[in-house]
Design an enzyme around this catalytic site. Structure first.
Site, PDB file in Angstrom:
ATOM      1  N   HIS A 281       0.801  -1.220  -0.126  1.00 52.77           N
ATOM      2  CA  HIS A 281      -0.040  -0.016   0.097  1.00 52.77           C
ATOM      3  C   HIS A 281       0.814   1.103   0.009  1.00 52.77           C
ATOM      4  O   HIS A 281       0.640   2.428  -0.841  1.00 52.77           O
ATOM      5  CB  HIS A 281      -0.933  -0.109   1.139  1.00 52.77           C
ATOM      6  CG  HIS A 281      -1.815   1.200   1.295  1.00 52.77           C
ATOM      7  ND1 HIS A 281      -1.626   2.054   2.451  1.00 52.77           N
ATOM      8  CD2 HIS A 281      -2.881   1.435   0.646  1.00 52.77           C
ATOM      9  CE1 HIS A 281      -2.546   3.119   2.152  1.00 52.77           C
ATOM     10  NE2 HIS A 281      -3.213   2.890   1.315  1.00 52.77           N
TER      11      HIS A 281
ATOM     12  N   GLU B 287       2.171   1.931  -3.453  1.00 51.34           N
ATOM     13  CA  GLU B 287       1.205   2.399  -4.372  1.00 51.34           C
ATOM     14  C   GLU B 287       1.044   3.908  -4.170  1.00 51.34           C
ATOM     15  O   GLU B 287       0.968   4.788  -4.959  1.00 51.34           O
ATOM     16  CB  GLU B 287      -0.191   1.641  -3.835  1.00 51.34           C
ATOM     17  CG  GLU B 287      -1.437   2.357  -4.642  1.00 51.34           C
ATOM     18  CD  GLU B 287      -2.549   2.557  -3.908  1.00 51.34           C
ATOM     19  OE1 GLU B 287      -2.967   3.724  -3.774  1.00 51.34           O
ATOM     20  OE2 GLU B 287      -2.858   1.872  -2.986  1.00 51.34           O
ATOM     21  N   HIS B 288       1.058   4.348  -2.890  1.00 51.17           N
ATOM     22  CA  HIS B 288       1.184   5.901  -2.670  1.00 51.17           C
ATOM     23  C   HIS B 288       2.229   6.341  -3.395  1.00 51.17           C
ATOM     24  O   HIS B 288       2.191   7.484  -3.748  1.00 51.17           O
ATOM     25  CB  HIS B 288       1.038   6.124  -1.160  1.00 51.17           C
ATOM     26  CG  HIS B 288      -0.337   6.022  -0.444  1.00 51.17           C
ATOM     27  ND1 HIS B 288      -0.811   6.958   0.085  1.00 51.17           N
ATOM     28  CD2 HIS B 288      -1.160   5.198  -0.607  1.00 51.17           C
ATOM     29  CE1 HIS B 288      -2.194   6.619   0.668  1.00 51.17           C
ATOM     30  NE2 HIS B 288      -2.477   5.650   0.089  1.00 51.17           N
TER      31      HIS B 288
ATOM     32  N   GLU C 111      -4.654   7.518   7.883  1.00 46.61           N
ATOM     33  CA  GLU C 111      -5.401   6.612   7.257  1.00 46.61           C
ATOM     34  C   GLU C 111      -5.588   5.486   8.001  1.00 46.61           C
ATOM     35  O   GLU C 111      -6.910   5.019   8.399  1.00 46.61           O
ATOM     36  CB  GLU C 111      -5.040   6.169   6.007  1.00 46.61           C
ATOM     37  CG  GLU C 111      -6.006   5.686   5.230  1.00 46.61           C
ATOM     38  CD  GLU C 111      -5.382   5.073   3.806  1.00 46.61           C
ATOM     39  OE1 GLU C 111      -6.242   4.224   2.940  1.00 46.61           O
ATOM     40  OE2 GLU C 111      -4.273   5.559   3.482  1.00 46.61           O
TER      41      GLU C 111
END
Length: 424
Positions: free
Chosen positions: A47, A50-51, A127
């Site tokens: 993740h 991806e960021h 998040e």
């Protein structure tokens, strides 16, 4: 659909689907490396990568990436899943080359600037905190963890504050090099596209993707478990699950039909019994998630503290009754929901592109919509019942958060289900 597939010499698959009535296109690149590909010390890395792909490349700054796509009225997005990670863009037909250039740039040439990395890790920590404050999201992370303990499949996609904070540039580079390989990737385009033009662009722009086979994750082992935590909430969020079916299992569609007839809409057994007849919950539904080698079937409800003692026994009774007595009308209704949902989603180029990418990686080819519908229609009443009985015969997994004191204890749940109790 009119999907066309070309496999380049590098192993990269290119899939297009022309929708001649459109003037726009959805394009993307998807890799068969999601959170499940992480090692034990890499929790949250897929993740984070991806960021970071959007935070600068050798040719573009983070701002330049955003400005170039928005200059032509397009947008970029990405999503990390359990088994796949995808990057996508929506643009006008004439801007497909630019979109593919941007997508190739961010996955092939990211720089992982230290200052950007520090900022983005902090964003992800926020998040994670947001999920902790959202119990109807958090409960599904807990369910996955209890169902697949001590395994990548049982870990949240986001990671934890501790694991994300510890990740560095070298970890990002290693994961990208081993997971983002041409042989385990799909470039996809749907809408106002020409297949040969997309193939030529993909071959040129993604030429630098590493070759060789991507490492496959270790097989998953469903364990089952019980996790419940008392919190000062107005509602009890509870989900009960069982081992489901891999997406390519012979009875995968039967399992999905069973899930739909149990809790897939307002006419489903769960909704009618739990909400309409008894008023035990505002939100209640069933789900089936298929992975490459296992699956998870379950039910969720949000209820008040005063109904906590009743919610699980009622849902269990509904499950058993459906597994023994689902009828032709219910199966036909569930099939109609699945087919309508599929066809409605495929009216959008972005959904169609995502559909093809997932299928190419999962099955080695995009399944034609007629073939998918035929598989749904082939599910008989007995096949749906049998899939339900087989899933309910596995060890159960329970996750609950909120006023849990009156919730049925594990031993009584096992007794009602007729299966062995899971470890509390």
């Amino acid at each position: 659909m009119s999907a066309q597939v070309t496999i380049l010499p590098s192993g990269l698959a290119v899939v297009t689907d022309r929708m001649p009535e459109l003037g726009t296109a959805a394009v993307g690149v998807t890799f068969g490396a999601g959170a499940r590909a992480e090692a034990s010390d890499e929790h949250g890395l897929a993740h984070l990568l991806e960021h970071m792909a959007f935070k600068g490349t050798r040719r573009r700054s983070a701002r330049a990436i955003a400005e170039e796509i928005e200059q032509v009225g397009g947008d970029l997005n990405a999503a990390t899943g359990v088994e796949q990670t995808g990057y996508s863009a929506r643009v006008m037909a004439g801007d497909i080359p630019l979109a593919l250039d941007l997508l190739a740039d961010i996955v092939v040439e990211p720089t992982f600037d230290p200052a950007e990395l520090a900022r983005e890790k902090n964003v992800i920590v926020q998040e994670i905190g947001a999920v902790e404050d959202t119990p109807d999201d958090l409960i599904f992370d807990w369910l996955q963890e209890a169902a697949f303990p001590g395994q990548p499949l049982g870990r949240s996609i986001l990671g934890t504050e501790q694991t994300v904070t510890a990740l560095d540039q070298d970890a990002l580079r290693r994961f990208r090099e081993r997971g983002y390989r041409a042989s385990d990737a799909v470039v996809v385009a749907a809408g106002a596209v020409e297949h040969e033009a997309v193939v030529a662009e993909a071959e040129r722009r993604f030429a630098a993707l590493p070759g060789g086979e991507a490492r496959k994750p270790d097989p998953a082992t469903y364990g089952g478990g019980d996790r419940r935590e008392k919190r000062d909430l107005e509602q009890l969020h509870v989900t009960l699950a069982f081992e489901g079916r891999p997406f390519d299992a012979p009875d995968a569609y039967a399992a999905q039909v069973f899930a739909n007839l149990v809790g897939g809409g307002m006419s489903s057994r769960l909704f009618q019994e739990v909400r309409e007849e008894r008023g035990l919950a505002y939100a209640v539904h069933a789900f089936h998630w298929g992975y490459s080698d296992t699956g998870l079937f379950g039910v969720y409800a949000g209820t008040g503290a005063g109904d906590a003692a009743d919610i699980l026994p009622v849902m269990i009774d509904v499950l058993h009754e459906a597994a023994e007595g689902a009828d032709e009308r219910e199966v036909a209704r569930a099939q109609a929901q699945m087919k309508a949902g599929l066809l409605m989603s495929l009216e959008q180029p972005a959904s169609r592109a995502d559909h093809h990418a997932r299928h190419q990686l999962a099955y080695g080819r995009p399944l034609d919509v007629a073939e998918t519908i035929a598989r749904i229609d082939a599910v008989t009443v007995e096949a749906a019942r049998r899939a339900g009985r087989d899933m309910l015969a596995t060890a159960f997994t329970l996750a609950a958060i909120g006023p849990v004191r009156r919730l049925t204890p594990p031993e009584r749940l096992a007794e009602r289900l007729g299966v062995r109790a899971t470890a509390a």
